[in-house]
Write a protein that holds these residues in place. Structure first.
Motif, PDB file in Angstrom:
ATOM      1  N   TYR A  32      -7.400  -5.934 -31.170  1.00  0.00           N
ATOM      2  CA  TYR A  32      -8.678  -5.812 -30.495  1.00  0.00           C
ATOM      3  C   TYR A  32      -8.450  -5.615 -28.997  1.00  0.00           C
ATOM      4  O   TYR A  32      -7.421  -6.009 -28.443  1.00  0.00           O
ATOM      5  CB  TYR A  32      -9.511  -7.086 -30.687  1.00  0.00           C
ATOM      6  N   VAL A  33      -9.462  -5.074 -28.343  1.00  0.00           N
ATOM      7  CA  VAL A  33      -9.484  -4.992 -26.886  1.00  0.00           C
ATOM      8  C   VAL A  33     -10.445  -6.062 -26.375  1.00  0.00           C
ATOM      9  O   VAL A  33     -11.613  -6.113 -26.800  1.00  0.00           O
ATOM     10  CB  VAL A  33      -9.945  -3.605 -26.399  1.00  0.00           C
ATOM     11  N   TYR A  34      -9.960  -6.935 -25.517  1.00  0.00           N
ATOM     12  CA  TYR A  34     -10.762  -7.986 -24.914  1.00  0.00           C
ATOM     13  C   TYR A  34     -10.851  -7.746 -23.405  1.00  0.00           C
ATOM     14  O   TYR A  34      -9.918  -7.233 -22.796  1.00  0.00           O
ATOM     15  CB  TYR A  34     -10.100  -9.360 -25.097  1.00  0.00           C
ATOM     16  N   TRP A  35     -11.954  -8.180 -22.856  1.00  0.00           N
ATOM     17  CA  TRP A  35     -12.092  -8.190 -21.401  1.00  0.00           C
ATOM     18  C   TRP A  35     -12.491  -9.593 -20.945  1.00  0.00           C
ATOM     19  O   TRP A  35     -13.396 -10.212 -21.513  1.00  0.00           O
ATOM     20  CB  TRP A  35     -13.148  -7.183 -20.933  1.00  0.00           C
ATOM     21  N   ILE A  48     -16.330  -9.513 -23.204  1.00  0.00           N
ATOM     22  CA  ILE A  48     -16.655  -8.727 -24.387  1.00  0.00           C
ATOM     23  C   ILE A  48     -15.376  -8.367 -25.110  1.00  0.00           C
ATOM     24  O   ILE A  48     -14.282  -8.475 -24.524  1.00  0.00           O
ATOM     25  CB  ILE A  48     -17.434  -7.455 -23.963  1.00  0.00           C
ATOM     26  N   HIS A  49     -15.476  -7.975 -26.350  1.00  0.00           N
ATOM     27  CA  HIS A  49     -14.305  -7.496 -27.072  1.00  0.00           C
ATOM     28  C   HIS A  49     -14.757  -6.426 -28.070  1.00  0.00           C
ATOM     29  O   HIS A  49     -15.945  -6.339 -28.414  1.00  0.00           O
ATOM     30  CB  HIS A  49     -13.594  -8.625 -27.806  1.00  0.00           C
ATOM     31  N   GLY A  50     -13.790  -5.634 -28.574  1.00  0.00           N
ATOM     32  CA  GLY A  50     -14.103  -4.613 -29.565  1.00  0.00           C
ATOM     33  C   GLY A  50     -12.860  -4.169 -30.301  1.00  0.00           C
ATOM     34  O   GLY A  50     -11.738  -4.349 -29.831  1.00  0.00           O
ATOM     35  N   LEU A  51     -13.072  -3.558 -31.448  1.00  0.00           N
ATOM     36  CA  LEU A  51     -11.963  -3.054 -32.255  1.00  0.00           C
ATOM     37  C   LEU A  51     -11.956  -1.527 -32.266  1.00  0.00           C
ATOM     38  O   LEU A  51     -10.993  -0.903 -31.857  1.00  0.00           O
ATOM     39  CB  LEU A  51     -12.073  -3.576 -33.689  1.00  0.00           C
ATOM     40  N   LYS A  52     -13.033  -0.935 -32.763  1.00  0.00           N
ATOM     41  CA  LYS A  52     -13.119   0.527 -32.830  1.00  0.00           C
ATOM     42  C   LYS A  52     -14.415   1.036 -32.207  1.00  0.00           C
ATOM     43  O   LYS A  52     -14.426   2.023 -31.481  1.00  0.00           O
ATOM     44  CB  LYS A  52     -13.073   0.993 -34.286  1.00  0.00           C
ATOM     45  N   VAL A  90      -5.088  -6.775 -24.907  1.00  0.00           N
ATOM     46  CA  VAL A  90      -5.000  -6.303 -26.288  1.00  0.00           C
ATOM     47  C   VAL A  90      -4.346  -7.387 -27.120  1.00  0.00           C
ATOM     48  O   VAL A  90      -3.288  -7.891 -26.755  1.00  0.00           O
ATOM     49  CB  VAL A  90      -4.184  -4.995 -26.360  1.00  0.00           C
ATOM     50  N   ARG A  91      -4.958  -7.749 -28.235  1.00  0.00           N
ATOM     51  CA  ARG A  91      -4.356  -8.775 -29.095  1.00  0.00           C
ATOM     52  C   ARG A  91      -4.964  -8.702 -30.485  1.00  0.00           C
ATOM     53  O   ARG A  91      -6.054  -8.192 -30.676  1.00  0.00           O
ATOM     54  CB  ARG A  91      -4.572 -10.147 -28.518  1.00  0.00           C
ATOM     55  N   GLU A  92      -4.244  -9.273 -31.430  1.00  0.00           N
ATOM     56  CA  GLU A  92      -4.731  -9.282 -32.799  1.00  0.00           C
ATOM     57  C   GLU A  92      -5.881 -10.262 -32.942  1.00  0.00           C
ATOM     58  O   GLU A  92      -5.868 -11.345 -32.364  1.00  0.00           O
ATOM     59  CB  GLU A  92      -3.602  -9.678 -33.753  1.00  0.00           C
ATOM     60  N   GLY A  93      -6.849  -9.875 -33.728  1.00  0.00           N
ATOM     61  CA  GLY A  93      -7.974 -10.756 -33.965  1.00  0.00           C
ATOM     62  C   GLY A  93      -7.622 -11.839 -34.965  1.00  0.00           C
ATOM     63  O   GLY A  93      -6.809 -11.633 -35.856  1.00  0.00           O
TER      64      GLY A  93
ATOM     65  N   TYR B 101     -12.381 -12.992 -33.912  1.00  0.00           N
ATOM     66  CA  TYR B 101     -12.035 -13.025 -32.497  1.00  0.00           C
ATOM     67  C   TYR B 101     -11.994 -14.460 -32.033  1.00  0.00           C
ATOM     68  O   TYR B 101     -12.455 -15.369 -32.688  1.00  0.00           O
ATOM     69  CB  TYR B 101     -13.035 -12.226 -31.670  1.00  0.00           C
ATOM     70  N   ASN B 102     -11.405 -14.662 -30.880  1.00  0.00           N
ATOM     71  CA  ASN B 102     -11.242 -16.024 -30.399  1.00  0.00           C
ATOM     72  C   ASN B 102     -11.357 -16.087 -28.888  1.00  0.00           C
ATOM     73  O   ASN B 102     -10.376 -15.980 -28.169  1.00  0.00           O
ATOM     74  CB  ASN B 102      -9.917 -16.617 -30.857  1.00  0.00           C
ATOM     75  N   GLU B 103     -12.584 -16.238 -28.468  1.00  0.00           N
ATOM     76  CA  GLU B 103     -12.876 -16.383 -27.046  1.00  0.00           C
ATOM     77  C   GLU B 103     -12.387 -17.723 -26.551  1.00  0.00           C
ATOM     78  O   GLU B 103     -12.671 -18.761 -27.163  1.00  0.00           O
ATOM     79  CB  GLU B 103     -14.388 -16.263 -26.832  1.00  0.00           C
ATOM     80  N   GLN B 104     -11.660 -17.697 -25.465  1.00  0.00           N
ATOM     81  CA  GLN B 104     -11.217 -18.935 -24.844  1.00  0.00           C
ATOM     82  C   GLN B 104     -12.155 -19.317 -23.707  1.00  0.00           C
ATOM     83  O   GLN B 104     -12.582 -18.462 -22.936  1.00  0.00           O
ATOM     84  CB  GLN B 104      -9.790 -18.789 -24.313  1.00  0.00           C
ATOM     85  N   PHE B 105     -12.448 -20.595 -23.610  1.00  0.00           N
ATOM     86  CA  PHE B 105     -13.312 -21.127 -22.568  1.00  0.00           C
ATOM     87  C   PHE B 105     -12.433 -21.884 -21.581  1.00  0.00           C
ATOM     88  O   PHE B 105     -11.760 -22.847 -21.959  1.00  0.00           O
ATOM     89  CB  PHE B 105     -14.362 -22.065 -23.170  1.00  0.00           C
ATOM     90  N   PHE B 106     -12.464 -21.455 -20.343  1.00  0.00           N
ATOM     91  CA  PHE B 106     -11.586 -22.021 -19.335  1.00  0.00           C
ATOM     92  C   PHE B 106     -12.291 -23.090 -18.512  1.00  0.00           C
ATOM     93  O   PHE B 106     -13.495 -22.998 -18.233  1.00  0.00           O
ATOM     94  CB  PHE B 106     -11.089 -20.920 -18.382  1.00  0.00           C
ATOM     95  N   GLY B 107     -11.504 -24.085 -18.094  1.00  0.00           N
ATOM     96  CA  GLY B 107     -11.991 -25.070 -17.157  1.00  0.00           C
ATOM     97  C   GLY B 107     -11.924 -24.551 -15.731  1.00  0.00           C
ATOM     98  O   GLY B 107     -11.451 -23.427 -15.499  1.00  0.00           O
ATOM     99  N   PRO B 108     -12.349 -25.372 -14.770  1.00  0.00           N
ATOM    100  CA  PRO B 108     -12.382 -24.934 -13.369  1.00  0.00           C
ATOM    101  C   PRO B 108     -11.022 -24.933 -12.695  1.00  0.00           C
ATOM    102  O   PRO B 108     -10.867 -24.380 -11.608  1.00  0.00           O
ATOM    103  CB  PRO B 108     -13.310 -25.949 -12.715  1.00  0.00           C
ATOM    104  N   GLY B 109     -10.029 -25.552 -13.340  1.00  0.00           N
ATOM    105  CA  GLY B 109      -8.690 -25.549 -12.774  1.00  0.00           C
ATOM    106  C   GLY B 109      -8.401 -26.759 -11.897  1.00  0.00           C
ATOM    107  O   GLY B 109      -9.304 -27.411 -11.376  1.00  0.00           O
ATOM    108  N   THR B 110      -7.105 -27.046 -11.769  1.00  0.00           N
ATOM    109  CA  THR B 110      -6.606 -28.056 -10.826  1.00  0.00           C
ATOM    110  C   THR B 110      -5.672 -27.354  -9.859  1.00  0.00           C
ATOM    111  O   THR B 110      -4.694 -26.739 -10.285  1.00  0.00           O
ATOM    112  CB  THR B 110      -5.830 -29.177 -11.553  1.00  0.00           C
ATOM    113  N   ARG B 111      -5.997 -27.441  -8.586  1.00  0.00           N
ATOM    114  CA  ARG B 111      -5.127 -26.841  -7.561  1.00  0.00           C
ATOM    115  C   ARG B 111      -4.103 -27.875  -7.141  1.00  0.00           C
ATOM    116  O   ARG B 111      -4.450 -28.893  -6.552  1.00  0.00           O
ATOM    117  CB  ARG B 111      -5.941 -26.363  -6.368  1.00  0.00           C
ATOM    118  N   LEU B 112      -2.840 -27.609  -7.453  1.00  0.00           N
ATOM    119  CA  LEU B 112      -1.744 -28.530  -7.146  1.00  0.00           C
ATOM    120  C   LEU B 112      -0.944 -28.016  -5.962  1.00  0.00           C
ATOM    121  O   LEU B 112      -0.513 -26.853  -5.955  1.00  0.00           O
ATOM    122  CB  LEU B 112      -0.828 -28.681  -8.355  1.00  0.00           C
ATOM    123  N   THR B 113      -0.751 -28.879  -4.994  1.00  0.00           N
ATOM    124  CA  THR B 113       0.102 -28.570  -3.843  1.00  0.00           C
ATOM    125  C   THR B 113       1.197 -29.618  -3.780  1.00  0.00           C
ATOM    126  O   THR B 113       0.911 -30.810  -3.702  1.00  0.00           O
ATOM    127  CB  THR B 113      -0.692 -28.572  -2.534  1.00  0.00           C
TER     128      THR B 113
END
Lengths: 111, 115
Positions: A32-35, A48-52, A90-93, B101-113
């Motif tokens: 898939y293509v992810y943004w 967003i993401h898409g395949l074809k 780009v990565r596999e779904g 598909y697998n959307e990842q949800f990100f946190g705000p981050g930790t800035r380490l110095t």
């Protein structure tokens, strides 16, 4: 290594459509293509993401060429808040695969 | 939902000290990821967990780094001893088990110095 190629930076006038290109010539049939985008000082955010097929959601549209070797992310009416780094991935779904973030495109929205 | 929660948001420490970064994933998410971002190397995946079990730690830079996930709602990334080159923004992300598909949800981050 990232499987995609993006321009390092782009400018777009506020209110106009921002078209961000991405080349992924080695993409395989089940990938898939992810943004994602990353606004300054924040974590990356899925767009967003898409395949074809072309895809559209409340944030953007994704246009994938017929041969799937390239794609374009379209922000239809760019605002100053869209200034960010945009990552094409780009990565596999359905897999546990890592997200490999490349350098992305730094989009500047000009007032 | 509050999203992914990370603490502290900023950490300044001296070389040689132990540093512990914390992450609370979104409730119900089975996967948890730790990333590091620097200007030179960009955004790198360090390690990820599935159902509290480490799946891939190949991105962990060296033995000074360790990560744990004692339960579904908490994870730590520890650096001992810390070095100046560890200075970066560390992000935690989570996602649910899903289909195509697998959307990842990100946190705000930790800035380490590390000084």
């Amino acid at each position: 290594d990232a499987k995609t190629t993006q321009p390092p930076s782009m400018d777009c006038a506020e209110g106009r459509a921002a078209n961000l290109p991405c080349n992924h010539s080695t993409i395989s049939g089940n990938e898939y293509v992810y943004w994602y985008r990353q606004i300054h000082s924040q974590g990356p955010q899925y767009i967003i993401h898409g395949l074809k097929n072309n895809e559209t959601n409340e944030m953007a549209s994704l246009i994938i060429t017929e041969d799937r070797k390239s794609s374009t992310l379209i922000l239809p009416h760019a605002t100053l808040r869209d200034t960010a780094v945009y990552y094409c991935i780009v990565r596999e779904g359905g897999r546990d695969d890592k997200i490999i973030f490349g350098k992305g495109t730094r989009l500047h929205i000009l007032p | 939902d509050a999203g992914v929660i990370q603490s502290p948001r900023h950490e300044v420490t001296e070389m040689g000290q132990e540093v512990t970064l914390r992450c609370k994933p979104i409730s119900g998410h089975d996967y948890l990821f730790w990333y590091r971002q620097t200007m030179m190397r960009g955004l790198e995946l360090l390690i990820y967990f599935n159902n509290n079990v480490p799946i891939d730690d190949s991105g962990m830079p060296e033995d000074r780094f360790s990560a744990k996930m004692p339960n579904a709602s908490f994870s730590t990334l520890k650096i001992q001893p810390s070095e100046p080159r560890d200075s970066a923004v560390y992000f935690c992300a989570s996602r649910p088990t899903s289909g195509d598909y697998n959307e990842q949800f990100f946190g705000p981050g930790t800035r380490l110095t590390v000084l």
